[in-house]
Design a protein around this motif. Structure first.
Motif, PDB file in Angstrom:
ATOM      1  N   GLY A 157       0.626  -1.234  -0.079  1.00 10.66           N
ATOM      2  CA  GLY A 157      -0.042   0.004   0.029  1.00 10.66           C
ATOM      3  C   GLY A 157       0.899   1.339   0.051  1.00 10.66           C
ATOM      4  N   LEU A 158       2.137   1.113   0.075  1.00  9.35           N
ATOM      5  CA  LEU A 158       2.902   2.187   0.022  1.00  9.35           C
ATOM      6  C   LEU A 158       2.956   2.947  -1.408  1.00  9.35           C
ATOM      7  CD1 LEU A 158       5.198   3.779   2.128  1.00  9.35           C
ATOM      8  CD2 LEU A 158       6.844   2.328   0.463  1.00  9.35           C
ATOM      9  N   PRO A 159       2.384   4.218  -1.436  1.00 12.39           N
ATOM     10  CA  PRO A 159       2.240   5.070  -2.742  1.00 12.39           C
ATOM     11  C   PRO A 159       3.534   4.785  -3.474  1.00 12.39           C
ATOM     12  CG  PRO A 159       1.397   6.482  -0.942  1.00 12.39           C
ATOM     13  CD  PRO A 159       2.190   5.136  -0.463  1.00 12.39           C
ATOM     14  N   VAL A 160       3.416   4.906  -4.788  1.00 14.53           N
ATOM     15  CA  VAL A 160       4.672   4.847  -5.507  1.00 14.53           C
ATOM     16  C   VAL A 160       5.543   5.894  -5.389  1.00 14.53           C
ATOM     17  CG1 VAL A 160       5.381   4.839  -8.120  1.00 14.53           C
ATOM     18  CG2 VAL A 160       3.644   3.217  -7.553  1.00 14.53           C
ATOM     19  N   ASP A 161       5.452   6.954  -5.507  1.00 17.45           N
ATOM     20  CA  ASP A 161       6.234   8.168  -5.097  1.00 17.45           C
ATOM     21  C   ASP A 161       7.018   8.128  -3.884  1.00 17.45           C
ATOM     22  OD1 ASP A 161       3.907   8.754  -3.551  1.00 17.45           O
ATOM     23  OD2 ASP A 161       4.287  10.917  -3.716  1.00 17.45           O
ATOM     24  N   VAL A 162       6.444   7.354  -2.864  1.00 20.25           N
ATOM     25  CA  VAL A 162       7.010   7.110  -1.659  1.00 20.25           C
ATOM     26  C   VAL A 162       7.861   5.918  -1.656  1.00 20.25           C
ATOM     27  CG1 VAL A 162       6.727   6.835   1.027  1.00 20.25           C
ATOM     28  CG2 VAL A 162       5.163   8.250  -0.077  1.00 20.25           C
ATOM     29  N   SER A 163       7.464   5.098  -2.472  1.00 19.50           N
ATOM     30  CA  SER A 163       8.365   3.796  -2.493  1.00 19.50           C
ATOM     31  C   SER A 163       9.690   4.108  -3.204  1.00 19.50           C
ATOM     32  CB  SER A 163       7.656   2.892  -3.349  1.00 19.50           C
ATOM     33  OG  SER A 163       6.443   2.432  -2.754  1.00 19.50           O
ATOM     34  N   VAL A 164       9.389   5.093  -4.206  1.00 26.28           N
ATOM     35  CA  VAL A 164      10.651   5.329  -4.994  1.00 26.28           C
ATOM     36  C   VAL A 164      11.798   6.160  -4.215  1.00 26.28           C
ATOM     37  CG1 VAL A 164      11.439   6.962  -7.181  1.00 26.28           C
ATOM     38  CG2 VAL A 164       9.582   5.337  -7.148  1.00 26.28           C
ATOM     39  N   THR A 165      11.215   7.360  -3.600  1.00 25.84           N
ATOM     40  CA  THR A 165      11.971   8.100  -2.602  1.00 25.84           C
ATOM     41  C   THR A 165      12.774   7.350  -1.367  1.00 25.84           C
ATOM     42  OG1 THR A 165      10.358   9.172  -1.426  1.00 25.84           O
ATOM     43  CG2 THR A 165      11.041  10.119  -3.576  1.00 25.84           C
ATOM     44  N   SER A 166      11.871   6.574  -0.891  1.00 23.61           N
ATOM     45  CA  SER A 166      12.467   5.608   0.244  1.00 23.61           C
ATOM     46  C   SER A 166      13.359   4.830  -0.400  1.00 23.61           C
ATOM     47  CB  SER A 166      11.129   4.826   0.848  1.00 23.61           C
ATOM     48  OG  SER A 166      11.554   4.153   1.903  1.00 23.61           O
ATOM     49  N   GLY A 167      13.286   4.113  -1.508  1.00 22.12           N
ATOM     50  CA  GLY A 167      14.108   3.309  -2.042  1.00 22.12           C
ATOM     51  C   GLY A 167      15.458   3.949  -2.308  1.00 22.12           C
ATOM     52  N   THR A 204       9.670  -1.910 -11.296  1.00 24.00           N
ATOM     53  CA  THR A 204       8.621  -2.976 -11.325  1.00 24.00           C
ATOM     54  C   THR A 204       7.700  -2.497 -10.360  1.00 24.00           C
ATOM     55  OG1 THR A 204      10.129  -4.954 -11.911  1.00 24.00           O
ATOM     56  CG2 THR A 204       8.033  -5.206 -10.954  1.00 24.00           C
ATOM     57  N   ILE A 205       7.971  -2.081  -9.344  1.00 28.67           N
ATOM     58  CA  ILE A 205       7.076  -1.393  -8.386  1.00 28.67           C
ATOM     59  C   ILE A 205       6.360  -0.368  -9.022  1.00 28.67           C
ATOM     60  CG2 ILE A 205       7.024  -0.353  -5.918  1.00 28.67           C
ATOM     61  CD1 ILE A 205       8.935  -1.986  -5.101  1.00 28.67           C
ATOM     62  N   ALA A 206       7.131   0.556  -9.632  1.00 28.70           N
ATOM     63  CA  ALA A 206       6.431   1.936 -10.332  1.00 28.70           C
ATOM     64  C   ALA A 206       5.351   1.393 -11.145  1.00 28.70           C
ATOM     65  CB  ALA A 206       7.493   2.683 -11.020  1.00 28.70           C
ATOM     66  N   ALA A 207       5.649   0.295 -11.940  1.00 32.67           N
ATOM     67  CA  ALA A 207       4.670  -0.278 -13.108  1.00 32.67           C
ATOM     68  C   ALA A 207       3.358  -0.997 -12.308  1.00 32.67           C
ATOM     69  CB  ALA A 207       5.348  -0.858 -14.083  1.00 32.67           C
ATOM     70  N   ASP A 208       3.896  -1.657 -11.200  1.00 34.87           N
ATOM     71  CA  ASP A 208       2.768  -2.592 -10.635  1.00 34.87           C
ATOM     72  C   ASP A 208       2.944  -2.626  -9.004  1.00 34.87           C
ATOM     73  OD1 ASP A 208       0.806  -4.526  -9.935  1.00 34.87           O
ATOM     74  OD2 ASP A 208       1.978  -6.109 -10.866  1.00 34.87           O
ATOM     75  N   PRO A 209       2.477  -1.538  -8.502  1.00 34.71           N
ATOM     76  CA  PRO A 209       2.666  -1.441  -7.048  1.00 34.71           C
ATOM     77  C   PRO A 209       2.315  -2.994  -6.074  1.00 34.71           C
ATOM     78  CG  PRO A 209       1.629   0.401  -7.726  1.00 34.71           C
ATOM     79  CD  PRO A 209       1.551  -0.621  -8.833  1.00 34.71           C
ATOM     80  N   GLY A 210       1.573  -3.557  -6.816  1.00 30.89           N
ATOM     81  CA  GLY A 210       1.109  -5.062  -6.207  1.00 30.89           C
ATOM     82  C   GLY A 210       2.124  -6.163  -6.437  1.00 30.89           C
ATOM     83  N   ASP A 211       3.074  -5.889  -7.176  1.00 31.65           N
ATOM     84  CA  ASP A 211       4.090  -6.922  -7.572  1.00 31.65           C
ATOM     85  C   ASP A 211       4.705  -7.514  -6.188  1.00 31.65           C
ATOM     86  OD1 ASP A 211       6.362  -8.505  -8.511  1.00 31.65           O
ATOM     87  OD2 ASP A 211       5.813  -8.024 -10.376  1.00 31.65           O
ATOM     88  N   MET A 212       4.195  -8.631  -5.555  1.00 29.79           N
ATOM     89  CA  MET A 212       4.962  -9.202  -4.542  1.00 29.79           C
ATOM     90  C   MET A 212       6.443  -9.489  -4.416  1.00 29.79           C
ATOM     91  SD  MET A 212       4.519  -9.352  -1.233  1.00 29.79           S
ATOM     92  CE  MET A 212       2.848  -8.915  -1.102  1.00 29.79           C
TER      93      MET A 212
END
Length: 351
Positions: A157-167, A204-212
């Motif tokens: 559920g982490l938004p893509v923008d937060v996922s990217v900057t956190s990464g 991959t997360i940016a394209a499909d945030p649900g990709d486990m």
């Protein structure tokens, strides 16, 4: 070859669905009165964790804030004291993990951390507190979480923008660990693999945030990068991020993301082994440009100006950076610092 590597006493529970093991982790540590911590935005998740703990939860404190303001830390300590808590459960990103550390620093209460971003603070003895526009940091074994529960399902559920900057925040730990004065071959292996794992997972997360699978890879990479942060001395990049966050209240992960290519461009010529490791990890011949391009293509901010910094802020930044400098592969003169900040302000490396 001679080097020193001191492993931190960490217990890690990793895997999808690991959150359900919270009661067993609390029992293993002998904790029966946990105060659950979160930000206001993650109150629902904190309430879920509290429900899993059942009678082992004695309350919630959901006012964690970025950069851990002293007044918030004091309120949380008071809440723990009033609840007669024997420990804390910090569930969320770096703001919440940092708040748990602030409580542990003064009270000695043990902390269980459940990270939901890729910040990596849960793997370190580093603490930070902000007061009167200054961020103070230090290291103390008392703040090291007793147990870390990594559940990739919580990052979906982490938004893509937060996922990217956190990464990219996590990758910054790896970059500086590779040229740290106390680097070792062990840390360098973790840093290279951590950076590779996150960098490969983010598109991959940016394209499909649900990709486990990608979420698992990113969280594993964040673990490794966080362990690098915990094992080595950070340099100019982290010094500047502490100043920009503590004094100018710039968003933590986004600041790391924007600034990293410019510090890398400054430092890597003086750290050829680190540069080679990053070239392998990121599959590129130009690490700074790759970092800037990759983050921009994934939607991250491109410049410090986008985050609210101005050239008028440079005087204060250079004063603070040179007053208490961190160890760095290259000498950091005021002229060099202003040049670096000017490029980052304009986003000259971004496409």
């Amino acid at each position: 070859m001679t080097f020193t590597y001191e492993a931190l006493p960490m217990r890690v529970v990793f895997g999808a669905g690991s959150l359900r093991r919270l009661p067993q982790e609390a029992e293993r540590l002998g904790l029966r009165r946990l105060l659950v911590l979160s930000t206001p935005g993650q109150r629902a998740l904190a309430e879920h964790a509290a429900a899993l703990l059942g009678d082992a939860c004695v309350g919630l404190f959901t006012e964690a804030r970025m950069h851990v303001p002293v007044e918030v830390a004091e309120a949380a300590r008071a809440a723990a004291r009033d609840a007669d808590a024997d420990g804390c459960l910090a569930i969320g990103g770096g703001s919440t993990i940092g708040l748990g550390k602030a409580i542990a620093l003064s009270s000695g209460l043990p902390v269980i951390s459940v990270p939901t971003t890729y910040a990596g603070s849960e793997m370190t003895t580093v603490w930070g507190l902000t007061e009167d526009g200054r961020k103070r940091t230090g290291r103390d074994r008392a703040v090291l979480p007793r147990s870390v529960v990594y559940d990739p399902e919580l990052t979906v559920g982490l938004p893509v923008d937060v996922s990217v900057t956190s990464g990219f925040n996590a990758i910054a730990h790896a970059v500086e660990a590779l040229y740290a004065p106390d680097a070792s071959p062990i840390v360098s292996l973790m840093a290279e693999e951590g950076a590779r794992s996150i960098a490969a997972a983010l598109p991959t997360i940016a394209a499909d945030p649900g990709d486990m699978r990608a979420r698992v890879d990113a969280l594993r990479g964040a673990w490794l990068c966080g362990a690098c942060l915990g094992a080595t001395t950070m340099s100019l990049h982290h010094k500047l991020c502490h100043i920009l966050g503590g004094t100018f209240d710039l968003p933590h992960a986004a600041t790391h993301t924007v600034l990293l290519p410019y510090v890398a461009a400054f430092n890597l010529p003086a750290a050829p082994a680190a540069e080679q490791a990053l070239r392998r990890a990121l599959a590129t011949d130009d690490v700074p440009k790759h970092l800037a391009r990759a983050s921009a293509e994934l939607g991250a901010p491109r410049s410090l100006a986008e985050l609210g910094l101005t050239e008028g802020d440079f005087d204060e930044i250079t004063v603070q950076a040179q007053a208490h400098p961190y160890a760095n592969p290259r000498p950091v003169t005021e002229e060099a610092l202003r040049f670096l900040l000017s490029d980052a302000l304009k986003g000259t490396l971004a496409p």
